[in-house]
Scaffold this motif. Structure first.
Motif, mmCIF file in Angstrom:
data_model
loop_
_atom_site.group_PDB
_atom_site.id
_atom_site.type_symbol
_atom_site.label_atom_id
_atom_site.label_comp_id
_atom_site.label_asym_id
_atom_site.label_seq_id
_atom_site.Cartn_x
_atom_site.Cartn_y
_atom_site.Cartn_z
ATOM 1 N N GLY A 123 0.823 -1.379 -0.454
ATOM 2 C CA GLY A 123 -0.174 0.333 0.019
ATOM 3 C C GLY A 123 0.937 1.071 0.659
ATOM 4 N N SER A 124 1.933 0.517 -0.035
ATOM 5 C CA SER A 124 3.130 2.151 0.078
ATOM 6 C C SER A 124 3.388 3.033 -1.501
ATOM 7 C CB SER A 124 4.008 1.940 0.347
ATOM 8 O OG SER A 124 5.690 1.522 -0.068
ATOM 9 N N LYS A 125 2.958 1.787 -2.334
ATOM 10 C CA LYS A 125 3.242 2.541 -3.870
ATOM 11 C C LYS A 125 4.282 3.498 -4.053
ATOM 12 C CE LYS A 125 -2.522 4.607 -4.244
ATOM 13 N NZ LYS A 125 -3.012 5.216 -5.241
ATOM 14 N N PHE A 126 5.780 2.768 -3.805
ATOM 15 C CA PHE A 126 6.888 2.511 -3.743
ATOM 16 C C PHE A 126 6.820 2.775 -5.699
ATOM 17 C CE2 PHE A 126 10.642 0.771 -5.072
ATOM 18 C CZ PHE A 126 11.413 1.807 -4.649
ATOM 19 N N SER A 127 6.087 1.490 -6.119
ATOM 20 C CA SER A 127 7.431 2.252 -7.360
ATOM 21 C C SER A 127 6.827 3.860 -8.233
ATOM 22 C CB SER A 127 6.047 0.929 -8.545
ATOM 23 O OG SER A 127 7.189 -0.314 -8.231
ATOM 24 N N THR A 128 5.388 3.896 -7.554
ATOM 25 C CA THR A 128 4.920 5.269 -8.007
ATOM 26 C C THR A 128 5.999 6.492 -7.761
ATOM 27 O OG1 THR A 128 2.319 5.024 -8.628
ATOM 28 C CG2 THR A 128 3.805 7.066 -7.990
ATOM 29 N N ARG A 129 6.186 6.677 -6.258
ATOM 30 C CA ARG A 129 6.782 7.545 -5.120
ATOM 31 C C ARG A 129 8.531 7.483 -6.098
ATOM 32 N NH1 ARG A 129 8.181 6.093 -1.045
ATOM 33 N NH2 ARG A 129 7.209 3.783 -0.297
ATOM 34 N N ALA A 132 8.603 8.923 -9.796
ATOM 35 C CA ALA A 132 8.245 10.410 -9.700
ATOM 36 C C ALA A 132 9.887 10.766 -9.611
ATOM 37 C CB ALA A 132 7.565 10.834 -8.435
ATOM 38 N N ILE A 133 10.460 10.132 -8.695
ATOM 39 C CA ILE A 133 11.785 11.267 -7.233
ATOM 40 C C ILE A 133 12.827 10.717 -8.814
ATOM 41 C CG2 ILE A 133 13.451 11.052 -5.668
ATOM 42 C CD1 ILE A 133 10.766 9.890 -4.107
ATOM 43 N N SER A 134 12.948 9.488 -8.980
ATOM 44 C CA SER A 134 13.496 9.669 -11.213
ATOM 45 C C SER A 134 13.665 10.599 -11.188
ATOM 46 C CB SER A 134 13.889 8.175 -10.779
ATOM 47 O OG SER A 134 12.486 8.396 -12.046
ATOM 48 N N ALA A 135 12.181 11.316 -11.355
ATOM 49 C CA ALA A 135 11.846 12.211 -12.202
ATOM 50 C C ALA A 135 12.892 13.679 -12.100
ATOM 51 C CB ALA A 135 10.396 12.352 -12.650
ATOM 52 N N CYS A 136 12.612 13.933 -10.738
ATOM 53 C CA CYS A 136 13.836 14.941 -10.296
ATOM 54 C C CYS A 136 14.549 14.853 -9.870
ATOM 55 C CB CYS A 136 13.091 14.637 -8.122
ATOM 56 S SG CYS A 136 11.353 15.435 -7.975
ATOM 57 N N GLU A 185 9.944 15.989 -2.334
ATOM 58 C CA GLU A 185 9.593 16.740 -1.327
ATOM 59 C C GLU A 185 7.758 16.704 -1.803
ATOM 60 O OE1 GLU A 185 12.649 17.750 2.528
ATOM 61 O OE2 GLU A 185 11.945 19.006 1.524
ATOM 62 N N ASP A 186 8.000 17.899 -2.915
ATOM 63 C CA ASP A 186 6.523 18.118 -3.724
ATOM 64 C C ASP A 186 5.806 16.968 -3.671
ATOM 65 O OD1 ASP A 186 7.294 20.799 -1.759
ATOM 66 O OD2 ASP A 186 8.122 21.999 -3.629
ATOM 67 N N LYS A 187 7.262 16.131 -4.541
ATOM 68 C CA LYS A 187 5.695 14.961 -4.514
ATOM 69 C C LYS A 187 4.905 15.519 -6.458
ATOM 70 C CE LYS A 187 4.704 12.409 -0.347
ATOM 71 N NZ LYS A 187 3.211 12.377 0.355
ATOM 72 N N LYS A 188 6.145 16.356 -6.674
ATOM 73 C CA LYS A 188 5.693 16.753 -8.171
ATOM 74 C C LYS A 188 5.177 16.328 -9.054
ATOM 75 C CE LYS A 188 7.873 20.887 -11.042
ATOM 76 N NZ LYS A 188 9.267 21.315 -10.729
ATOM 77 N N TYR A 189 5.795 14.760 -8.817
ATOM 78 C CA TYR A 189 5.984 13.558 -11.074
ATOM 79 C C TYR A 189 4.793 12.764 -10.494
ATOM 80 C CZ TYR A 189 8.560 17.196 -12.763
ATOM 81 O OH TYR A 189 9.767 18.333 -12.747
ATOM 82 N N GLY A 190 4.239 12.507 -9.208
ATOM 83 C CA GLY A 190 3.142 11.421 -9.045
ATOM 84 C C GLY A 190 2.546 11.251 -10.036
ATOM 85 N N ASN A 191 1.735 12.160 -10.893
ATOM 86 C CA ASN A 191 0.957 12.497 -11.446
ATOM 87 C C ASN A 191 1.439 11.637 -12.920
ATOM 88 O OD1 ASN A 191 -1.476 12.729 -9.749
ATOM 89 N ND2 ASN A 191 -1.969 14.499 -11.057
#
Length: 235
Positions: A123-129, A132-136, A185-191
């Motif tokens: 349930g932590s959605k690690f793949s998405t997180r 998204a951070i790799s995009a940062c 930290e802003d979780k900018k690229y999740g979508n």
């Protein structure tokens, strides 16, 4: 004075036919209104969906679903999930060959960090997180370094994965700075990750790693098969 005869009532079958025609036309008008409303509604939804997505600045030219390494004429697309054990195996086995062909200006490798294994992280959605951070990291010019660090410390499938703080520390460890930290930290690229994962599915790909050479999927994405496909594409 004689009275005019009362007009005869139309035959019942004509009355029924007129009633049927009115019903048909009412249905057609109603369907047309619903169709127009549906089109307008979908267009509004699609616009809102697009407006909700922030695209990384570092995406490949002409392809906002991934990050390019190299500038060679043959395009190698790699769809990868940071929780996928096979993706780590692919990276460990194939990167030396890919790096050599990048250095020789034979290929452009486009990495697509997707999230098909969110269900495997408690349930932590690690793949998405992680994606998204790799995009940062890509926006700060260090996707490849961050990608390597992530696979070097890949969590086991079925666990909650790494925390955002742990991944941010990994980014700092490869030289990423404050801009990267704020982006993460802003979780900018999740979508954006959800969008490119959907795009992967729309392209007909279901598993990671998926590797294509000039758009053609390799059934066995080994270093040898990639090298053979690249060689064939340059003839």
């Amino acid at each position: 004075m004689s009275k005019r005869p009362a007009p005869k009532a139309p035959p019942s079958y004509l009355v029924a036919e007129k009633r049927r025609q009115r019903t048909v036309w009412t249905s057609i008008v109603t369907l047309a209104v619903l169709l127009i409303a549906g089109i307008v509604g979908y267009a509004t939804y699609a616009t809102q969906r697009a407006d909700d997505i922030t695209y990384p600045k570092a995406t490949a030219p002409g392809d906002n679903t991934g990050f390019a390494l190299g500038a060679g004429p043959v395009k190698v697309d790699v769809y990868t999930d940071f929780m996928c054990p096979g993706c780590k195996n692919f990276k460990d086995a194939s990167w030396p060959a890919l790096e050599t062909m990048i250095r020789e200006n034979k290929i452009t490798v486009v990495y697509h960090p997707v999230a098909i294994l969110d269900h495997s992280s408690q349930g932590s959605k690690f793949s998405t997180r992680a994606a998204a951070i790799s995009a940062c990291a890509a926006d700060s010019g260090k996707f490849n370094e961050f990608n390597a660090a992530m696979y070097a410390q890949q969590p086991a499938q079925g666990t909650a994965g790494l925390t955002n703080e742990q991944m941010i520390d990994m980014g700092r460890g490869v030289g990423l700075g404050d801009d990267f930290v704020k982006c993460a930290e802003d979780k900018k690229y999740g979508n954006w990750v959800r969008e490119i994962t959907n795009t992967m599915s729309e392209r007909g790909f279901r598993l990671t790693p998926t590797v294509t050479v000039n758009g053609k999927q390799l059934e066995t994405p080994s270093p040898e098969k990639i090298t053979e496909a690249v060689t064939a594409a340059t003839k």
